[in-house]
Design an enzyme around this catalytic site. Structure first.
Site, short mmCIF file in Angstrom:
data_model
loop_
_atom_site.label_atom_id
_atom_site.label_comp_id
_atom_site.label_asym_id
_atom_site.label_seq_id
_atom_site.Cartn_x
_atom_site.Cartn_y
_atom_site.Cartn_z
N TYR A 154 33.15 41.50 -39.47
CA TYR A 154 32.75 42.61 -40.35
C TYR A 154 31.56 42.21 -41.24
O TYR A 154 30.62 42.98 -41.41
CB TYR A 154 33.97 43.00 -41.18
CG TYR A 154 33.81 44.20 -42.09
CD1 TYR A 154 33.88 45.49 -41.59
CD2 TYR A 154 33.66 44.03 -43.47
CE1 TYR A 154 33.77 46.59 -42.43
CE2 TYR A 154 33.57 45.12 -44.32
CZ TYR A 154 33.62 46.40 -43.80
OH TYR A 154 33.53 47.49 -44.64
N LYS A 158 28.00 44.03 -41.28
CA LYS A 158 27.50 44.68 -42.50
C LYS A 158 26.20 44.05 -42.98
O LYS A 158 25.34 44.74 -43.55
CB LYS A 158 28.57 44.65 -43.60
CG LYS A 158 29.78 45.56 -43.30
CD LYS A 158 29.37 46.97 -42.94
CE LYS A 158 30.48 47.98 -43.11
NZ LYS A 158 30.08 49.32 -42.62
N1 LIG Z 1 36.78 51.16 -48.52
C1 LIG Z 1 36.03 50.16 -48.92
O1 LIG Z 1 36.38 49.43 -49.87
C2 LIG Z 1 34.70 49.87 -48.26
C3 LIG Z 1 33.92 48.85 -48.80
C4 LIG Z 1 32.70 48.55 -48.21
C5 LIG Z 1 32.26 49.28 -47.10
N2 LIG Z 1 33.03 50.25 -46.59
C6 LIG Z 1 32.51 50.97 -45.43
O2 LIG Z 1 32.47 52.36 -45.69
C7 LIG Z 1 32.69 53.09 -44.48
C8 LIG Z 1 33.85 54.05 -44.68
O3 LIG Z 1 35.00 53.30 -45.04
P1 LIG Z 1 36.40 53.96 -45.49
O4 LIG Z 1 36.97 53.01 -46.48
O5 LIG Z 1 36.19 55.38 -45.84
O6 LIG Z 1 37.21 53.77 -44.13
P2 LIG Z 1 38.37 54.66 -43.45
O7 LIG Z 1 39.06 53.73 -42.54
O8 LIG Z 1 39.15 55.38 -44.48
O9 LIG Z 1 37.53 55.73 -42.63
C9 LIG Z 1 36.73 55.36 -41.55
C10 LIG Z 1 36.58 56.54 -40.61
O10 LIG Z 1 35.75 56.13 -39.51
C11 LIG Z 1 36.31 56.66 -38.32
N3 LIG Z 1 35.91 55.88 -37.15
C12 LIG Z 1 36.29 54.63 -36.80
N4 LIG Z 1 35.74 54.28 -35.63
C13 LIG Z 1 34.98 55.32 -35.22
C14 LIG Z 1 34.17 55.55 -34.09
N5 LIG Z 1 34.03 54.62 -33.11
N6 LIG Z 1 33.52 56.74 -33.98
C15 LIG Z 1 33.66 57.69 -34.94
N7 LIG Z 1 34.42 57.52 -36.06
C16 LIG Z 1 35.08 56.35 -36.19
C17 LIG Z 1 37.82 56.57 -38.55
O11 LIG Z 1 38.53 57.41 -37.65
C18 LIG Z 1 37.93 56.99 -40.01
O12 LIG Z 1 38.09 58.38 -40.17
C19 LIG Z 1 32.93 52.05 -43.40
O13 LIG Z 1 31.73 51.78 -42.72
C20 LIG Z 1 33.36 50.84 -44.18
O14 LIG Z 1 33.13 49.66 -43.47
C21 LIG Z 1 34.25 50.58 -47.14
#
Ligand SMILES: NC(=O)c1ccc[n+]([C@@H]2O[C@H](COP(=O)([O-])OP(=O)(O)OC[C@H]3O[C@@H](n4cnc5c(N)ncnc54)[C@H](O)[C@@H]3O)[C@@H](O)[C@H]2O)c1
Length: 253
Positions: A154, A158
């Site tokens: 990851y 990123k």
């Molecule tokens: N939550 C955090 O603390 C955090 C921190 C840093 C970065 N992020 C990044 O932010 C973004 C959103 O994270 P989140 O926390 O809302 O995650 P989440 O798991 O709640 O939501 C992610 C969504 O992406 C969808 N998804 C996964 N694989 C997919 C694919 N191949 N095609 C289409 N959709 C797909 C999932 O079905 C889900 O609805 C991600 O890229 C994550 O890496 C999140």
């Protein structure tokens, strides 16, 4: 585009979490929004939230790591809503493990969704942006880009997205297209709930422990990230490109 025409935004991974909050926020800013996620039915809640508030949205099922599905999804967006000129590459997955336990599949899945997904979506949308001489691409990076135990896949993806973003900014700038990355810290979503479960902590305790390490003394909410994405996708942000903004309640670099 005439001033009365509505810009069309695509948000991937928008069925829940940060993507859902971003889709709702961009719709509130007047964008027509394509809500893309793996399962079209799972996008229903986000679409209903947007339409209930008087906005315009469509749900589209698409695996962003699959070239054919991406091409078909972007074609559908263009025909149902209009040319997409705003793209938020938000879809993401975790497959955390220490290096010595990480499988080939754990590595490939994370690379495919984050990096290949952002590449395929950006490539499919850029022609619409170039034709319109306007575009806004925002890629979701993470504080994990700086390194995080158990996330070699990851954090590499990123960090990779940051280089990807800067290169898009260089290549597409002359067409009126900007590219920026938002790198969230700890945000309360299903993703961080799953991490709490993996490390054997209750989600509330996990959040409280995280908050003590964050200068503003709280964890983030999806709207904290949607706000930053709304800035980068706005008409007024045309001279801001190739940047990485950490949205983490304190300084990171
Ligand atoms: N939550 C955090 O603390 C955090 C921190 C840093 C970065 N992020 C990044 O932010 C973004 C959103 O994270 P989140 O926390 O809302 O995650 P989440 O798991 O709640 O939501 C992610 C969504 O992406 C969808 N998804 C996964 N694989 C997919 C694919 N191949 N095609 C289409 N959709 C797909 C999932 O079905 C889900 O609805 C991600 O890229 C994550 O890496 C999140």
């Amino acid at each position: 585009m005439s001033t009365t025409e509505q810009r069309v935004a695509i948000v991937t991974g928008a069925a829940r979490g940060i993507g859902a909050a971003t889709a709702v926020r961009l719709a509130a800013e007047g964008r027509a929004v394509a809500v893309i996620d793996l399962d079209e039915a799972a996008c229903k809640d986000t679409v209903e939230k947007i339409t209930a508030a008087g906005g315009k949205a469509v749900a589209i099922g698409c695996d962003v790591s699959d070239s054919e599905q991406v091409e078909a999804a972007v074609t559908r967006v263009a025909s149902e809503l209009g040319a997409p000129t705003i793209l938020v590459n938000n879809a993401g997955v975790l497959r955390d493990n220490l290096l010595f336990k990480m499988s080939d599949t754990d590595w490939d899945t994370v690379m495919n969704v984050h990096l290949r997904g952002a590449f395929l979506m950006s490539r499919a949308c850029q022609k619409h942006m170039v034709d319109a001489k306007f575009g806004r691409i925002v890629n979701l990076s993470s504080s994990s880009a700086l390194g995080n135990r158990g996330q070699v896949n990851y954090s590499a993806a990123k960090a990779g997205l940051q280089g990807f973003t800067k290169t898009l900014a260089i290549e597409l700038g002359k067409f009126g297209v900007t590219a920026n990355a938002v790198a969230p810290g700890f945000i309360v979503t299903d993703m961080t709930a799953a991490t709490a479960e993996r490390v054997g902590m209750g989600f509330e305790d996990f959040q409280a422990a995280a908050a003590t390490q964050i200068p503003v003394q709280r964890v983030g909410r999806p709207d904290d990230i949607a706000n930053a994405i709304a800035f980068f996708t706005g008409e007024a942000a045309g001279f801001v490109s190739g940047q990485v903004l950490y949205v983490a309640g304190g300084p990171l670099n």
